[in-house]
Design an enzyme around this catalytic site. Structure first.
Site, PDB file in Angstrom:
ATOM      1  N   LYS A  22      -0.613   3.980 -14.986  1.00  0.00           N
ATOM      2  CA  LYS A  22      -0.083   2.620 -14.971  1.00  0.00           C
ATOM      3  C   LYS A  22      -0.763   1.766 -16.042  1.00  0.00           C
ATOM      4  O   LYS A  22      -1.952   1.955 -16.338  1.00  0.00           O
ATOM      5  CB  LYS A  22      -0.305   2.025 -13.570  1.00  0.00           C
ATOM      6  CG  LYS A  22       0.377   0.706 -13.292  1.00  0.00           C
ATOM      7  CD  LYS A  22       0.122   0.319 -11.845  1.00  0.00           C
ATOM      8  CE  LYS A  22       0.748  -1.017 -11.480  1.00  0.00           C
ATOM      9  NZ  LYS A  22       0.509  -1.353 -10.061  1.00  0.00           N
ATOM     10  N   SER A  46       4.722  -2.609  -7.951  1.00  0.00           N
ATOM     11  CA  SER A  46       4.447  -2.854  -9.355  1.00  0.00           C
ATOM     12  C   SER A  46       4.217  -1.581 -10.177  1.00  0.00           C
ATOM     13  O   SER A  46       4.193  -1.647 -11.407  1.00  0.00           O
ATOM     14  CB  SER A  46       3.223  -3.766  -9.495  1.00  0.00           C
ATOM     15  OG  SER A  46       2.055  -3.172  -8.969  1.00  0.00           O
ATOM     16  N   SER A  47       4.056  -0.429  -9.524  1.00  0.00           N
ATOM     17  CA  SER A  47       3.891   0.830 -10.268  1.00  0.00           C
ATOM     18  C   SER A  47       5.266   1.417 -10.599  1.00  0.00           C
ATOM     19  O   SER A  47       5.500   2.625 -10.458  1.00  0.00           O
ATOM     20  CB  SER A  47       3.053   1.824  -9.453  1.00  0.00           C
ATOM     21  OG  SER A  47       1.828   1.267  -9.051  1.00  0.00           O
ATOM     22  N   ILE A 106      -1.424  -3.222  -3.875  1.00  0.00           N
ATOM     23  CA  ILE A 106      -2.036  -4.313  -3.112  1.00  0.00           C
ATOM     24  C   ILE A 106      -1.092  -4.872  -2.057  1.00  0.00           C
ATOM     25  O   ILE A 106      -1.503  -5.602  -1.170  1.00  0.00           O
ATOM     26  CB  ILE A 106      -2.523  -5.441  -4.033  1.00  0.00           C
ATOM     27  CG1 ILE A 106      -3.480  -6.390  -3.281  1.00  0.00           C
ATOM     28  CG2 ILE A 106      -1.338  -6.213  -4.623  1.00  0.00           C
ATOM     29  CD1 ILE A 106      -4.141  -7.429  -4.141  1.00  0.00           C
ATOM     30  N   GLY A 107       0.175  -4.502  -2.125  1.00  0.00           N
ATOM     31  CA  GLY A 107       1.121  -4.965  -1.116  1.00  0.00           C
ATOM     32  C   GLY A 107       2.287  -4.002  -0.945  1.00  0.00           C
ATOM     33  O   GLY A 107       3.311  -4.327  -0.346  1.00  0.00           O
ATOM     34  N   GLY A 108       2.106  -2.789  -1.531  1.00  0.00           N
ATOM     35  CA  GLY A 108       3.177  -1.804  -1.510  1.00  0.00           C
ATOM     36  C   GLY A 108       3.504  -1.288  -2.894  1.00  0.00           C
ATOM     37  O   GLY A 108       4.518  -0.618  -3.105  1.00  0.00           O
ATOM     38  N   SER A 109       2.650  -1.570  -3.870  1.00  0.00           N
ATOM     39  CA  SER A 109       2.978  -1.333  -5.279  1.00  0.00           C
ATOM     40  C   SER A 109       3.054   0.123  -5.685  1.00  0.00           C
ATOM     41  O   SER A 109       3.561   0.436  -6.756  1.00  0.00           O
ATOM     42  CB  SER A 109       1.965  -2.043  -6.176  1.00  0.00           C
ATOM     43  OG  SER A 109       2.085  -3.436  -6.054  1.00  0.00           O
TER      44      SER A 109
END
Length: 592
Positions: free
Chosen positions: A159, A234-235, A255-258
């Protein structure tokens, strides 16, 4: 303005002259501000263009190297040695790939150039890479005489925010451009020590706090199953590249499902370990110091065994030496390979987000397969999710009133996928409270307007509340006597520009970041025509605007991947992966 005032007083000018000079001063001041903004935008455009040029140059150099390699090898094939079929290399699992590399049945060169060619092809279709790591060509040469490491000869994608020496980790914001890393991140150093070859960096959303995958520097990443859909974030660049076949394994952050969200959207496996199990040194967050909701780095791949092998390779003495803050706990292969029946908690809704028909069907099918295989499934209800997500999750991540996030955006154009999400962040506190009060009857799950600056005592109370919630949840698991948890992951993949509008569904993933429980995603099905018909009747839990947007976001999803989420208690990462592998195995058997 003070100088102007002093001048006016000293000169004892009449009222009209004073007014005239004041106006002139204001006009000049305004022109200065405008000039500064124009200059700032010009510099931003120049930075963005340099970043795009660097990417284009690296892609071109890589493409030329690939063409040369295949031209030379095809032209010099002998009867005693013929080049392996690239298509066959791309079908091998990570375990099969490493076995053949270590046994000499495949050469690192053949594997590297095969995946480089495929990655370039996938990138042209999906816009998933932010650049090729050209040093990988030099690293490849050194591997010929050093056949060492669990990942010997394996190309690995990373990433964009994972530090690699001499390359930017921009997080999609201009302020981070032209600031290349001074050294490799710990994870990259460990990958190299294990014989892996980090070969490309992959795209992410602007400022990372989005589950779309677009930024004004590198653009929008597309979904490998449907280019009219987002890859998630985000990934998202990682998931798109791996889902498109361009990388055997990659590293992301969550951090929240990324990691889990793009894995769900792109039909691959993704794993968020317990935070602290893998090093975060050298990873660039959008802002540092936030401790309420913990980030974690982790692997993405096409199958669970690949995730486990990657974790095993990373959890080595070299990692523990480079980063002594990481507990020196090697990967427990015995736990991962255990086959005893599990007692599995099961939930269809967390009481805050109602999964869509396709995802609910996939979950129910997996539950039935697990029961048929001899596992025990027991109902489980998470504690107070409707209060936990806004109070502990959102307010924890944005406890500074978004000050740090907005500072990072200074000088950057705001990406379209982010505008609707961050627009309320610019409101003054009084306006946020007023709008929250007025809109509450219309939008029951509204919470993004209520974040606010906190005093230190209030922040400490919030941290204590997170600790209490973790303790209560663990106690509830023990009361239910469950080993692991089967729960929904949201999806299927969204239409463009909806991720920023539908932010409430993050409860399905963010809950396990707040708890710091390891969690992973396994694809189990695809959206059917019947699912699409059922979607027409979906109303959600609140029947508010967010539920309507949620429904619109996934419309037209037939054929897209459907996934489930598997969770375990903190530091039981191997058990979580073992559960994921069980789900994967049962689903595969049912299809056969």
């Amino acid at each position: 303005m003070d100088l102007v005032t002093d001048f006016l007083q000293g000169a004892e000018l009449d009222g009209e002259a004073a007014t005239l000079l004041t106006v002139v001063a204001c006009v000049v001041g305004a022109l200065v501000v405008v000039a500064q903004r124009v200059n700032s935008r010009r510099k931003a455009k120049e930075k963005i263009q340099r970043a795009r040029d660097r990417r284009a140059e690296s892609l071109q150099q890589a493409e030329e190297a690939v063409i040369f390699f295949f031209f030379v090898n095809i032209g010099h094939q002998s009867l005693s040695h013929s080049m392996p079929d690239p298509a066959l290399i791309l079908t091998l699992s990570l375990s099969e790939l490493t076995k053949q590399l270590q046994e000499g049945l495949l050469s690192p060169e053949d594997v590297f150039y095969t995946y480089m060619e495929k990655a370039l092809d996938v990138h042209k279709k999906l816009n998933c890479c932010t650049g090729v790591l050209l040093e990988s060509f030099d690293q490849l040469k050194t591997l010929v005489s050093h056949k060492e490491g669990l990942l010997y000869g394996v190309p690995v994608s990373i990433k964009e925010n994972i530090g690699y020496k001499n390359y930017d980790s921009s997080c999609g914001v201009v302020i981070n451009l032209d600031r290349p890393a001074q050294e490799d991140s710990v994870l990259v150093q460990v990958l190299k020590k294990q014989g892996a070859i980090p070969f490309v960096k992959t795209n992410l959303p602007q400022v990372l706090l989005s589950y779309d995958c677009s930024n004004p520097i590198y653009g929008q990443t597309l979904n490998p199953h449907n280019p009219q859909k987002t890859s998630g974030g985000s990934s998202g660049g990682e998931a798109a590249l791996i889902g498109g076949g361009g990388s055997p394994v990659g590293l992301g952050s969550d951090i929240g499902g990324s990691i889990r969200i793009p894995s769900s959207f792109c039909g691959i496996c993704g794993f968020k370990p317990t935070s602290g199990r893998l090093s975060l040194q050298g990873l660039t967050p959008i802002y540092r110091g936030q401790k309420s909701v913990l980030s974690a780095s982790g692997p993405l791949a096409r199958d669970v065994d690949s995730l486990a092998l990657c974790m095993q390779a990373l959890l080595c003495d070299h990692l523990f030496s480079l980063d002594p803050t990481v507990p020196p706990i090697p990967f427990n292969v015995q736990v991962y390979q255990n086959s005893k029946p599990l007692r599995i908690g099961y939930l269809e809704s967390d009481g805050y987000t109602q999964p869509l028909p396709s995802m609910l069907r996939g979950l129910q099918e997996v539950k039935a397969l697990l029961e048929q295989a001899g596992h025990t499934l027991v109902p489980y209800t998470p504690l107070r999710v409707a209060q936990t997500i806004p109070e502990l999750g959102i307010k924890g991540m944005l406890a500074d009133g978004c000050t740090a996030l907005l500072q990072k955006l200074q000088g950057s154009p705001v990406d379209p996928c982010l505008k609707s999400q961050i627009f309320p962040y610019f409101f003054p506190k009084w306006l946020k409270k007023t709008l929250s009060f007025l809109l509450k009857p219309l939008v029951s799950s509204l919470h993004l307007l209520t974040n606010m600056l906190k005093s230190v005592p209030n922040l400490w109370k919030q941290h204590a509340a997170v600790e209490d919630y973790i303790r209560e949840t663990i106690a509830e698991w023990r009361r239910c006597d469950i080993d692991v948890l089967l729960c929904p992951i949201f999806g299927p993949a969204y239409n463009f520009l909806y991720c920023g509008k539908v932010s409430t569904v993050i409860s399905l993933t963010t809950l396990y970041n707040i708890l710091n429980f390891p969690a992973g995603v396994v694809p189990v099905s695809t959206v059917t025509a019947e699912d699409e018909q059922e979607l027409k009747h979906y109303t959600g839990l609140y029947q508010d605007n967010f539920d309507k947007l949620f429904k619109e976001a996934v419309a037209g999803g037939e054929g897209l991947p459907v996934a489930v989420q598997c969770v375990a208690l903190p530091w039981q990462d191997e058990l979580c992966l073992r559960f994921m592998r069980e789900v994967e195995k049962l689903v595969r058997q049912s299809k056969q």
